[in-house]
Scaffold this motif. Structure first.
Motif, mmCIF file in Angstrom:
data_model
loop_
_atom_site.group_PDB
_atom_site.id
_atom_site.type_symbol
_atom_site.label_atom_id
_atom_site.label_comp_id
_atom_site.label_asym_id
_atom_site.label_seq_id
_atom_site.Cartn_x
_atom_site.Cartn_y
_atom_site.Cartn_z
ATOM 1 N N ARG A 1 1.351 9.519 -5.862
ATOM 2 C CA ARG A 1 1.652 10.982 -5.390
ATOM 3 C C ARG A 1 3.256 11.258 -5.235
ATOM 4 N NH1 ARG A 1 3.623 9.597 -0.328
ATOM 5 N NH2 ARG A 1 1.782 9.639 0.336
ATOM 6 N N HIS A 2 4.023 10.289 -6.118
ATOM 7 C CA HIS A 2 5.328 11.337 -6.905
ATOM 8 C C HIS A 2 5.264 10.713 -8.451
ATOM 9 C CE1 HIS A 2 6.330 12.737 -3.310
ATOM 10 N NE2 HIS A 2 6.329 11.722 -2.222
ATOM 11 N N GLY A 3 4.141 9.957 -8.898
ATOM 12 C CA GLY A 3 4.629 9.420 -10.631
ATOM 13 C C GLY A 3 6.081 9.082 -11.019
ATOM 14 N N VAL A 4 6.954 9.552 -11.622
ATOM 15 C CA VAL A 4 7.581 8.738 -12.516
ATOM 16 C C VAL A 4 8.921 9.326 -12.034
ATOM 17 C CG1 VAL A 4 6.891 8.702 -15.003
ATOM 18 C CG2 VAL A 4 7.704 11.231 -14.001
ATOM 19 N N ARG A 5 8.801 9.734 -10.827
ATOM 20 C CA ARG A 5 10.082 10.382 -10.276
ATOM 21 C C ARG A 5 10.704 9.758 -9.148
ATOM 22 N NH1 ARG A 5 8.472 16.086 -7.986
ATOM 23 N NH2 ARG A 5 6.828 14.820 -7.283
ATOM 24 N N VAL A 6 9.269 8.529 -9.084
ATOM 25 C CA VAL A 6 9.752 7.035 -8.197
ATOM 26 C C VAL A 6 9.873 5.869 -8.713
ATOM 27 C CG1 VAL A 6 9.382 8.745 -6.316
ATOM 28 C CG2 VAL A 6 7.986 7.383 -6.433
ATOM 29 N N LEU A 7 9.523 5.937 -9.779
ATOM 30 C CA LEU A 7 9.385 4.233 -10.639
ATOM 31 C C LEU A 7 10.131 2.943 -10.032
ATOM 32 C CD1 LEU A 7 7.050 5.131 -13.487
ATOM 33 C CD2 LEU A 7 6.028 5.005 -10.954
ATOM 34 N N ALA A 8 11.216 3.947 -10.623
ATOM 35 C CA ALA A 8 12.659 3.109 -10.420
ATOM 36 C C ALA A 8 12.411 2.398 -9.839
ATOM 37 C CB ALA A 8 13.463 3.526 -11.430
ATOM 38 N N GLY B 1 0.714 -1.202 -0.427
ATOM 39 C CA GLY B 1 0.174 -0.254 0.162
ATOM 40 C C GLY B 1 1.087 1.222 -0.083
ATOM 41 N N LEU B 2 2.109 1.444 0.662
ATOM 42 C CA LEU B 2 2.827 2.600 0.543
ATOM 43 C C LEU B 2 3.361 2.616 -0.552
ATOM 44 C CD1 LEU B 2 4.504 2.497 4.320
ATOM 45 C CD2 LEU B 2 2.765 4.363 3.166
ATOM 46 N N LEU B 3 4.040 1.742 -1.197
ATOM 47 C CA LEU B 3 4.507 1.324 -2.233
ATOM 48 C C LEU B 3 3.907 2.070 -3.661
ATOM 49 C CD1 LEU B 3 6.853 -2.297 -2.449
ATOM 50 C CD2 LEU B 3 7.862 0.236 -1.933
ATOM 51 N N ARG B 4 2.697 2.010 -3.598
ATOM 52 C CA ARG B 4 1.516 2.979 -4.486
ATOM 53 C C ARG B 4 1.489 3.817 -4.060
ATOM 54 N NH1 ARG B 4 -1.445 -1.478 -7.766
ATOM 55 N NH2 ARG B 4 -1.598 -3.301 -7.852
#
Length: 513
Positions: free
Chosen positions: A400-407, A392-395
């Motif tokens: 909240r931050h989109g592509v900035r945190v995906l990797a 849940g936290l990862l999703r």
């Protein structure tokens, strides 16, 4: 197909009988690939050696061969590798000590545990390259004797050896108590004075660029000083006078030494060469006053070096996190921080401080989860790979931050297959997220199929065991050789396909014969 066979040779699921068949038909490249298999049996190693003796050295270092497998006269390189591993046959060291091939005596001189009489023979060798190699690895007693050798290159090797006694290292620097050097690699080949042209076009010339000798063996003596300064056994009082030396390399080497007087570190902090100041900044022996001065250095390389210093004050490190690119790796000072310091950083109003705390992967759950919900994307990126974070936290991070945190979320070791599939649908083409997913142990077949659209991720996905077998087979013929090789190395490659590849290779060899 050579690249496909190379991948197949590394496939951990390749049956032993197919390994045998590949050994029987291997060319030089394939033999080298097979020699790297961890599960290679002793019998297979011996068979591979018989087909391609050039694999012997690698097999010996991998522990796949014994002394009884080797004739040291027929296969000297392999025998020397076994000696280097301490597994040579009795009498081999004495055999090679008298070998007419200089390179073999050199290799022998680097081997551990040589008999005393062999050491004496090598120390008296007429070729300085052999004695130099011995000097690099020998005992304190022999190193002390070789410090008096007339060749400057041998003395330099003694200066490198960490077993050399401190008083001998000090004497090598000052020259006091030692007989004079009589020759070096420059004056024994050229009429002096001589300076080697950095653009030298002679094909048989192996002198270092800029090497020179005007009668005092200057360039080799310079290298000796550098070696002694880098040697942790050299006494500090023997090296302090080099802080103002005109040679950049000398000062650079000195900057990394521990246990020097504070005045030396302060002098080096004003050095005009950024590389000197950078290595100094990383040195845990420098005082806080020097650290605070270097924190304002105009060169980012220096500030990055200071950030890696395990003793840098936390307030200085927090400032560096704002002004220098310190990356997302765990810095030594943060790794050593106390629980109280971590709580202070995590609760700071400064995002740079919270980001530093977030890099610890042993955070208490409360602190970890709070940082995962931080409003600053850089803080979230730092904590995203932390094990223990709920899905849940990862999703929520992604929402909240989109592509900035995906990797970074994709690199979380506990990311679920469903989450990884979700991330592939959020990402744009050619993003690092696909490369992280293609390497993730939890990646599903569906997620990996999406990764195939990224040029860099494709080879990683081709090697992933969760990729559907039919796709793995298709990728064997991919235009990118890396992809074909990775697919061939995939343990999920159907065994029938493995066998056909091996049988096809055998047919080609028969036709060629």
């Amino acid at each position: 197909m050579n690249h496909v066979l190379s991948g197949l040779a590394a496939n951990t699921a390749l049956p032993s009988e197919l390994v045998d068949r590949l050994i029987a038909v291997a060319d030089a490249d394939l033999a080298g690939d097979l020699a790297g298999r961890e599960d290679l049996s002793h019998a297979q190693a011996v068979a591979l050696l018989a087909r391609y003796p050039e694999t012997g050295v690698g097999l010996a270092y991998a522990g796949k061969l014994t002394a009884s497998d080797i004739d040291p006269v027929a296969r000297p390189d392999t025998a020397l590798a076994l000696l280097d591993e301490g597994a040579g046959g009795p009498g081999w060291a004495r055999l090679f000590a008298a070998d007419p091939v200089v390179e073999r005596r050199e290799k022998l001189a680097a081997c551990p545990g040589l008999p005393a009489d062999v050491v004496e023979t090598l120390a008296a060798d007429t070729n300085p390259d052999v004695v130099k190699e011995l000097a690099l690895w020998t005992t304190p007693e022999t190193a002390a004797r070789l410090a008096e050798h007339p060749h400057a290159e041998v003395r330099r090797a003694v200066a490198v050896n960490v077993a050399t006694p401190p008083d001998v290292l000090a004497a090598l620097i000052s020259g006091e108590g030692l007989p004079p050097v009589t020759h070096c690699s420059v004056c024994e080949r050229e009429a002096i004075p001589f300076t080697h042209d950095p653009e030298c076009s002679r094909p048989d010339c192996d002198l270092p660029a800029g090497a020179f000798c005007e009668g005092s063996h200057e360039s080799v003596v310079h290298d000796l000083w550098v070696a002694a300064l880098a040697n942790p056994a050299t006494p500090a009082d023997a090296v302090v006078r080099f802080a103002g030396h005109p040679s950049m390399l000398v000062r650079w080497t000195l900057a990394a030494r521990p246990a020097l007087p504070p005045r030396v570190y302060r002098q080096l902090a004003a050095d005009p060469i950024p590389g000197v100041r950078s290595d100094l900044a990383e040195n845990p022996a420098i005082g806080e006053d020097v650290m605070r001065a270097l924190a304002g250095d105009p060169d980012p390389q220096v500030r990055q070096g200071l950030a890696r210093n395990p003793r840098v004050p936390l307030d200085v490190l927090t400032g560096l996190a704002r002004t220098a690119k310190v990356g997302v790796t765990l810095l030594p000072r943060i790794a050593d921080a106390t629980p109280a310091e971590i709580r202070e950083l995590a609760g700071s109003k400064d995002p740079a401080a919270r980001m530093l705390a977030a890099r610890r992967h042993d955070l208490p759950p409360g602190i970890r989860d709070a940082l995962a919900q931080d409003p600053d994307a850089k803080v979230v990126k730092s904590v995203a790979t932390h094990p223990g974070l709920s899905e849940g936290l990862l999703r929520a991070m992604v929402e909240r931050h989109g592509v900035r945190v995906l990797a970074r979320v994709a690199a979380n070791p506990e990311a679920s297959p469903a989450l990884l599939e979700h991330l592939t649908r959020q990402a744009r083409p050619s993003q690092k997220v696909f490369r992280a997913i293609a390497r993730h142990r939890n990646a599903s077949g569906e997620a990996l199929l999406r990764c195939l659209g990224d040029r860099e991720a494709k080879a990683w996905a081709a090697a992933h065991p969760a990729l559907p077998p039919r796709v793995i087979v298709e990728l064997l013929s991919d235009a990118d050789r890396r992809v074909g090789e990775a697919a061939a190395a995939n343990p999920s490659l159907p065994s029938a396909v493995m066998e056909e590849l091996v049988v096809g290779t055998g047919r080609q060899v028969v036709r060629a014969d």
